[in-house]
Design a protein around this motif. Sequence first.
Motif, short mmCIF file in Angstrom:
data_model
loop_
_atom_site.label_atom_id
_atom_site.label_comp_id
_atom_site.label_asym_id
_atom_site.label_seq_id
_atom_site.Cartn_x
_atom_site.Cartn_y
_atom_site.Cartn_z
N ASP A 95 -7.83 -3.33 2.50
CA ASP A 95 -6.82 -2.29 2.69
C ASP A 95 -5.94 -2.59 3.90
O ASP A 95 -5.50 -1.69 4.60
N ASN B 107 0.84 -1.19 0.00
CA ASN B 107 0.00 0.00 0.00
C ASN B 107 0.87 1.24 0.00
O ASN B 107 1.70 1.42 0.89
N SER C 289 -3.88 -7.99 0.45
CA SER C 289 -4.11 -7.66 1.85
C SER C 289 -3.41 -8.70 2.70
O SER C 289 -3.56 -9.90 2.49
N THR D 21 -8.95 2.23 8.21
CA THR D 21 -7.81 2.09 7.30
C THR D 21 -6.50 2.55 7.92
O THR D 21 -5.44 1.98 7.65
N GLN E 255 -10.64 4.16 2.39
CA GLN E 255 -11.62 3.13 2.07
C GLN E 255 -12.48 2.73 3.26
O GLN E 255 -13.68 2.49 3.14
#
Length: 409
Positions: free
Chosen positions: A401, A3, A87, A373, A369
Motif C-alpha cells: 500500500d 491508490n 507499490s 498506511t 491495510q
Amino acid sequence: MRNPRLAAVALIGTALAAACGPGRTALPAPSPSPAVSQSPAPDRAAPGSPAPSRTASGSPAPSGAATGAVTASTAWAATADAGLPGSSALLDVAATGPRDAWAVGYKDSAEDREGAPAVLRWDGSRWREIPLTGDDVHHLEGVSAAGPDDVWVVGNGRSAFAAHWDGRRWAREKPFGVVEDYRLADVATTDGTAWFAGNGPSKAVVLKWDGREFGNALSTGGAFNAITAKEGHVWAVGSSERHMPLIWHGTPDGAWESSPAPEIPGGGLNRVWQISPSEVWAVGEVTTGPDDRAGRPLVLRWDGSSWSRVEVPVRLGALHGVTASGPGDLWVSGIDADHAGQVLFLRFDGAKWSREYGPLFRVHEEDQQYEETDDVNHTGIARVPGTTALWAVGSVGVGDDEDDFVLRH
C-alpha cells in the motif's frame, strides 16, 4: 495502479578484483547553534499539562494523533507524476534547472517481490518516465545531475548498479563487478567526476569515476548513506561502527581524512550538503534502542574547523534530505513523528529555523491495510538552480500500500 486514497495528489579487494570486469571496476579497498523559531509545536502541551508519554526505553513517544492533519503550507503543492504502477516510492531528486529535474526510486513492488527501478524526468511541463530496464536492479537509491546530459543514478539488485545518462541513452555500469555483497547508497557528480558512497560486508567505501573507470578512493569501518561533492571537496556521511555519526572528508589534493563529529550515541546521518568549504550541513536521526517508536531529528553543521550539533524545532522524527541555494536559504525534509502523515520541511535563513508541512496525503481509516498506511515513509528534497523553487519527493504507506508523491515549492 494509483491508490484512490491519496487525497492530496489527485492532481497531482583481491577477491573483488578477480570477480570484477576489466578496466571499469573499483577495488574496494564551532559556531554557536542558530536560534530556533519560537513558534510552539502544534501539539505542545500547555503549562501544567502532563508531560508527553514515553516508551519502555524512556524516550518520548509520538502523540496519539500522529497522523492528524496540521495546517499545510500553501507554498507546497502536489504535482501529477508519471503514474508509477503498483507499490512505488521516490527516494531521491535532483535538478539542473527549471526545465530539467530527475527523481528515482522503484515501482511494481510488493511484499512478495522486489519491484523494478523507476526514473522520472521533469521537462518543464510534466514528469515522464525514462525507461531503465533490466532484471539486475530492483531499487534506485540516489541521483545526481551536473547537467541535462550528465546524470548518474545508483541502486541495487543482485549486486550494486550504476547508470549514466548522456542526454540520449543510459550506460549501465557494475562498479563492483558481479560481487553480490556490496551495495551503493548515493552518488554525487561534478566537473566530469562522479563519487559513489557504498557499503560492503564489513566496511564503507567511496568510489571515484574519472570518466573512464572506477577506482577505490576510501575504505573504512561503518556504513555510508550519502555523499556530496563541490569545489574539489567531497563529504561522505553515515553511521560508525559505534553507532554514532560518521563523517569523512575528501580534500582537493586527493587526501581523505576522518572529520570528527560530536559523539551522539545512536546518531546516524542520512544526507549531506556543502554550501561552501566552510559551511556544510548533515542531517539524520538519533535512535536509542529497538523500543523507540520514533527517533530524534539530528542536524550537524561544519563551520570550517569543527562540527557542532544544531537544535531544530521538532522533538521526534527523522530527517532525510537537505539542500540549499546559499548560506541564508537551507532546506531540510523529513518526518515529524507527531504529524507523520505530512512531509516536514525545515528552513534556516541564516539566523533562525522555521517549520512547515506539506499536504495530508491520506486520512486514517480504521480498516486500513497497515498501521503505517497513512504515514509518510520517505522524503527527498532538491533546489532548482537559478531559482527559489524546490522539488520534494517520497512515498506514503508501506508494503503493498505504498505510493509515491511529488511536491513543488
